[in-house]
Design a protein around this motif. Sequence first.
Motif, PDB file in Angstrom:
ATOM      1  N   HIS A 224       0.827  -1.214   0.011  1.00 10.34           N
ATOM      2  CA  HIS A 224      -0.178  -0.254  -0.068  1.00 10.34           C
ATOM      3  C   HIS A 224       0.994   1.213  -0.024  1.00 10.34           C
ATOM      4  O   HIS A 224       2.212   1.053   0.079  1.00 10.34           O
TER       5      HIS A 224
ATOM      6  N   GLN B  60      -4.944   4.365  -3.492  1.00 12.61           N
ATOM      7  CA  GLN B  60      -4.300   3.141  -3.270  1.00 12.61           C
ATOM      8  C   GLN B  60      -3.988   2.324  -4.707  1.00 12.61           C
ATOM      9  O   GLN B  60      -4.931   2.778  -5.613  1.00 12.61           O
TER      10      GLN B  60
ATOM     11  N   THR C 237      -4.528  -0.483  -5.889  1.00 22.89           N
ATOM     12  CA  THR C 237      -5.834  -1.325  -6.131  1.00 22.89           C
ATOM     13  C   THR C 237      -7.171  -0.357  -5.979  1.00 22.89           C
ATOM     14  O   THR C 237      -8.242  -0.909  -6.366  1.00 22.89           O
TER      15      THR C 237
ATOM     16  N   ILE D 270      -5.981  -2.994   0.228  1.00 19.76           N
ATOM     17  CA  ILE D 270      -4.654  -3.465  -0.131  1.00 19.76           C
ATOM     18  C   ILE D 270      -3.755  -3.249   1.217  1.00 19.76           C
ATOM     19  O   ILE D 270      -2.802  -3.949   1.562  1.00 19.76           O
TER      20      ILE D 270
ATOM     21  N   ASN E  31     -13.432  -5.369  -4.230  1.00 17.34           N
ATOM     22  CA  ASN E  31     -11.988  -4.625  -3.830  1.00 17.34           C
ATOM     23  C   ASN E  31     -11.295  -5.305  -3.121  1.00 17.34           C
ATOM     24  O   ASN E  31      -9.835  -5.182  -3.356  1.00 17.34           O
TER      25      ASN E  31
ATOM     26  N   MET F 196      -9.467  -7.537  -5.733  1.00 14.60           N
ATOM     27  CA  MET F 196      -8.215  -6.702  -6.567  1.00 14.60           C
ATOM     28  C   MET F 196      -7.071  -6.654  -5.696  1.00 14.60           C
ATOM     29  O   MET F 196      -5.864  -7.052  -6.344  1.00 14.60           O
ATOM     30  N   ALA F 197      -7.295  -6.546  -4.494  1.00 17.08           N
ATOM     31  CA  ALA F 197      -6.012  -6.328  -3.404  1.00 17.08           C
ATOM     32  C   ALA F 197      -5.362  -7.606  -3.463  1.00 17.08           C
ATOM     33  O   ALA F 197      -4.216  -7.782  -3.489  1.00 17.08           O
TER      34      ALA F 197
ATOM     35  N   TYR G  72      -3.490  -8.328  -6.767  1.00 17.46           N
ATOM     36  CA  TYR G  72      -2.427  -7.371  -6.837  1.00 17.46           C
ATOM     37  C   TYR G  72      -1.087  -7.812  -5.980  1.00 17.46           C
ATOM     38  O   TYR G  72      -0.137  -7.932  -6.245  1.00 17.46           O
TER      39      TYR G  72
ATOM     40  N   ARG H 160     -10.839  -6.113 -14.621  1.00 12.30           N
ATOM     41  CA  ARG H 160      -9.590  -5.334 -13.849  1.00 12.30           C
ATOM     42  C   ARG H 160      -8.813  -6.755 -13.145  1.00 12.30           C
ATOM     43  O   ARG H 160      -7.585  -6.548 -12.833  1.00 12.30           O
ATOM     44  N   LEU H 161      -9.608  -7.613 -12.552  1.00  8.15           N
ATOM     45  CA  LEU H 161      -9.050  -8.793 -11.856  1.00  8.15           C
ATOM     46  C   LEU H 161      -8.082  -9.547 -12.914  1.00  8.15           C
ATOM     47  O   LEU H 161      -6.991  -9.906 -12.434  1.00  8.15           O
TER      48      LEU H 161
ATOM     49  N   GLN I  31      -4.742  -8.106 -13.547  1.00 12.32           N
ATOM     50  CA  GLN I  31      -4.007  -8.385 -12.520  1.00 12.32           C
ATOM     51  C   GLN I  31      -3.388  -9.758 -12.583  1.00 12.32           C
ATOM     52  O   GLN I  31      -2.461 -10.229 -11.814  1.00 12.32           O
TER      53      GLN I  31
ATOM     54  N   SER J 290     -13.116   0.162  -6.803  1.00 12.28           N
ATOM     55  CA  SER J 290     -12.641  -0.404  -8.077  1.00 12.28           C
ATOM     56  C   SER J 290     -14.061  -0.777  -9.232  1.00 12.28           C
ATOM     57  O   SER J 290     -13.435  -1.087 -10.051  1.00 12.28           O
TER      58      SER J 290
END
Length: 323
Positions: free
Chosen positions: A6, A33, A35, A40, A64, A67-68, A71, A95-96, A99, A307
Amino acid sequence: MAEYFHVNTPLLESMSMSKLVGTTVYLKMENSQPTGSFKIRGIGHLCQKLAKESTGVVCSSGGNAGMAAAYAARKMGIPATIIIPSSTPPLVVKRLKDQGATVKCIGKVWDDANAEALRLAETEGLTYVPPFDHPLLWLQGHASLIAEVAASLGSGVKPGAVLVAVGGGGLLCGVIQGLKDVGWTDVPVVAMETVGADCFNAAVKAGKLVTLDDITSEAKCLGAKTVCKKAFEYSQCSEVTIISELVTDQQALSAIEAFLDEERVLVEMACGAALAAVYSGLIQRLQGEGRLPTLLGPLLVIVCGGSSIDMEQLSNLKHKLHN
């Protein structure tokens, strides 16, 4: 030394929101952040503690947390499987995948996806990454947010109240842990949810953990049917003051639109729930009821980000809710 995934996010003063509430409003911009949300902090910390030797991580999330986890896994060079409910917008899936995560859609709400994530952790030996219910997420993870605020404000300045959105309760637990760490336990926390994704408010009213029948709010990222036990325990103890409040989806959406106009930042509905406390006049109502002081110190708003929003998603929400 541990590498953090982060970043230390900006603490910005909002002139327009300050005018609305009659005290300085500080925005902790967690939307910046890497993500797009606060998640995150805790998930990055948890992955480093639990998944160092892992064959991969699995996380259940409508956005979210996934995503974190994706990432953090990419940064650690391990595979990530993210289980999403069908309510997840296509842009989150994209988006996932960007990553590098494997994405599986299971069930209608987060609870369904979570059951599958737990099964995969068991059968495939993956490290389960809980989106909100684990001490590692908040003890050092999300709590770091308040430590940063304290450092930014400097000695002798502390918030009059903290505004935070509640989904599963991980961020709320982190904020309270952070307040304890910096010696701000006398600062009240206003915990915001939308009607229809209000598992924390339902538990506070009932005096026990409650499982909602369904998530009917458009704030899908607040969509846990049961709040985590620790968040509920905090609501019942005397060491901190938590004021649990609800806004409608319409109020959360109006807050998103006002925030976009005034601060030039687009956030999702979950974050809109917290912002709506300022934009809908709820803070003044709490002052009128004597639940917040009339002479309120600076208001700290956690802009948790999100996100799962873009302009198309925003216009879908407007179409649904303004009609």
